[in-house]
Design a protein around this motif. Structure first.
Motif, mmCIF file in Angstrom:
data_model
loop_
_atom_site.group_PDB
_atom_site.id
_atom_site.type_symbol
_atom_site.label_atom_id
_atom_site.label_comp_id
_atom_site.label_asym_id
_atom_site.label_seq_id
_atom_site.Cartn_x
_atom_site.Cartn_y
_atom_site.Cartn_z
ATOM 1 N N VAL A 182 0.857 -1.184 0.000
ATOM 2 C CA VAL A 182 0.000 0.000 0.000
ATOM 3 C C VAL A 182 0.894 1.235 0.000
ATOM 4 N N ASP A 183 0.555 2.179 -0.855
ATOM 5 C CA ASP A 183 1.357 3.382 -1.064
ATOM 6 C C ASP A 183 0.482 4.605 -0.831
ATOM 7 N N SER A 184 1.049 5.612 -0.178
ATOM 8 C CA SER A 184 0.334 6.889 -0.040
ATOM 9 C C SER A 184 1.320 8.023 -0.290
ATOM 10 N N HIS A 185 0.817 9.111 -0.842
ATOM 11 C CA HIS A 185 1.639 10.292 -1.024
ATOM 12 C C HIS A 185 0.761 11.541 -0.995
ATOM 13 N N ARG A 186 1.424 12.662 -0.714
ATOM 14 C CA ARG A 186 0.745 13.960 -0.648
ATOM 15 C C ARG A 186 1.500 14.959 -1.516
ATOM 16 N N ASP A 187 0.850 16.072 -1.786
ATOM 17 C CA ASP A 187 1.470 17.128 -2.584
ATOM 18 C C ASP A 187 2.667 17.775 -1.891
ATOM 19 N N ASP A 188 2.774 17.604 -0.570
ATOM 20 C CA ASP A 188 3.892 18.205 0.163
ATOM 21 C C ASP A 188 5.167 17.351 0.091
ATOM 22 N N GLY A 189 5.143 16.281 -0.691
ATOM 23 C CA GLY A 189 6.319 15.447 -0.882
ATOM 24 C C GLY A 189 6.408 14.237 0.026
ATOM 25 N N ARG A 223 5.703 10.602 1.352
ATOM 26 C CA ARG A 223 5.303 9.363 0.690
ATOM 27 C C ARG A 223 5.635 8.196 1.606
ATOM 28 N N PHE A 224 4.728 7.234 1.661
ATOM 29 C CA PHE A 224 4.925 6.048 2.479
ATOM 30 C C PHE A 224 4.514 4.817 1.689
ATOM 31 N N ILE A 225 5.294 3.761 1.849
ATOM 32 C CA ILE A 225 4.977 2.475 1.245
ATOM 33 C C ILE A 225 5.118 1.429 2.339
ATOM 34 N N VAL A 226 4.076 0.646 2.535
ATOM 35 C CA VAL A 226 4.127 -0.423 3.535
ATOM 36 C C VAL A 226 3.699 -1.729 2.881
ATOM 37 N N HIS A 227 4.114 -2.825 3.485
ATOM 38 C CA HIS A 227 3.656 -4.123 2.998
ATOM 39 C C HIS A 227 3.337 -5.005 4.196
ATOM 40 N N ALA A 228 2.400 -5.907 4.012
ATOM 41 C CA ALA A 228 1.959 -6.796 5.087
ATOM 42 C C ALA A 228 1.341 -8.044 4.474
ATOM 43 N N ASP A 229 1.152 -9.045 5.312
ATOM 44 C CA ASP A 229 0.548 -10.295 4.862
ATOM 45 C C ASP A 229 -0.955 -10.170 4.634
ATOM 46 N N GLU A 230 -1.570 -9.171 5.248
ATOM 47 C CA GLU A 230 -3.015 -8.981 5.117
ATOM 48 C C GLU A 230 -3.300 -7.549 4.679
ATOM 49 N N LYS A 231 -4.327 -7.385 3.909
ATOM 50 C CA LYS A 231 -4.704 -6.060 3.400
ATOM 51 C C LYS A 231 -5.003 -5.090 4.537
ATOM 52 N N LEU A 232 -5.800 -5.527 5.504
ATOM 53 C CA LEU A 232 -6.154 -4.647 6.615
ATOM 54 C C LEU A 232 -4.906 -4.239 7.387
ATOM 55 N N SER A 233 -4.002 -5.159 7.638
ATOM 56 C CA SER A 233 -2.770 -4.839 8.372
ATOM 57 C C SER A 233 -1.953 -3.782 7.640
ATOM 58 N N ALA A 234 -1.889 -3.862 6.333
ATOM 59 C CA ALA A 234 -1.152 -2.879 5.550
ATOM 60 C C ALA A 234 -1.787 -1.495 5.693
ATOM 61 N N PHE A 235 -3.097 -1.426 5.639
ATOM 62 C CA PHE A 235 -3.772 -0.132 5.767
ATOM 63 C C PHE A 235 -3.649 0.430 7.177
ATOM 64 N N VAL A 236 -3.709 -0.425 8.187
ATOM 65 C CA VAL A 236 -3.550 0.034 9.573
ATOM 66 C C VAL A 236 -2.161 0.641 9.761
ATOM 67 N N GLU A 237 -1.141 -0.036 9.253
ATOM 68 C CA GLU A 237 0.228 0.471 9.366
ATOM 69 C C GLU A 237 0.394 1.774 8.581
ATOM 70 N N LEU A 238 -0.184 1.848 7.412
ATOM 71 C CA LEU A 238 -0.099 3.067 6.610
ATOM 72 C C LEU A 238 -0.759 4.238 7.340
ATOM 73 N N GLU A 239 -1.899 3.994 7.936
ATOM 74 C CA GLU A 239 -2.570 5.055 8.683
ATOM 75 C C GLU A 239 -1.705 5.507 9.859
ATOM 76 N N ARG A 240 -1.061 4.571 10.525
ATOM 77 C CA ARG A 240 -0.215 4.905 11.668
ATOM 78 C C ARG A 240 0.949 5.805 11.245
ATOM 79 N N VAL A 241 1.688 5.412 10.214
ATOM 80 C CA VAL A 241 2.846 6.219 9.807
ATOM 81 C C VAL A 241 2.409 7.559 9.218
ATOM 82 N N SER A 242 1.264 7.590 8.559
ATOM 83 C CA SER A 242 0.760 8.852 8.008
ATOM 84 C C SER A 242 0.416 9.829 9.123
#
Length: 72
Positions: free
Chosen positions: A34-41, A43-62
């Motif tokens: 799962v990848d996220s980025h913003r106009d302010d530069g 960007r985060f990329i996370v990977h996990a064994d489960e889709k929900l886990s990847a999104f939870v981690e992405l939300e945390r780092v964001s």
């Protein structure tokens, strides 16, 4: 609406653009990237064994990046 969709919706409302894909690793296991980025530069990329886990981690780092804007 599924849990990962709720997280994705919150991230998009907070200004993040998202992308996600599943892949098979060399042992035949499915992984989610799962990848996220913003106009302010930011960007985060996370990977996990489960889709929900990847999104939870992405939300945390964001969220942490917004709380601590000068930390890279």
């Amino acid at each position: 609406m599924k849990s990962w969709e709720i997280i994705a919706d919150r991230l998009m409302k907070a200004g993040w653009s998202l992308g996600w894909v599943s892949a098979i690793d060399f042992e035949g296991r499915t992984i989610w990237i799962v990848d996220s980025h913003r106009d302010d530069g930011k960007r985060f990329i996370v990977h996990a064994d489960e889709k929900l886990s990847a999104f939870v981690e992405l939300e945390r780092v964001s969220r942490e990046s917004l709380r601590f804007p000068n930390v890279e």
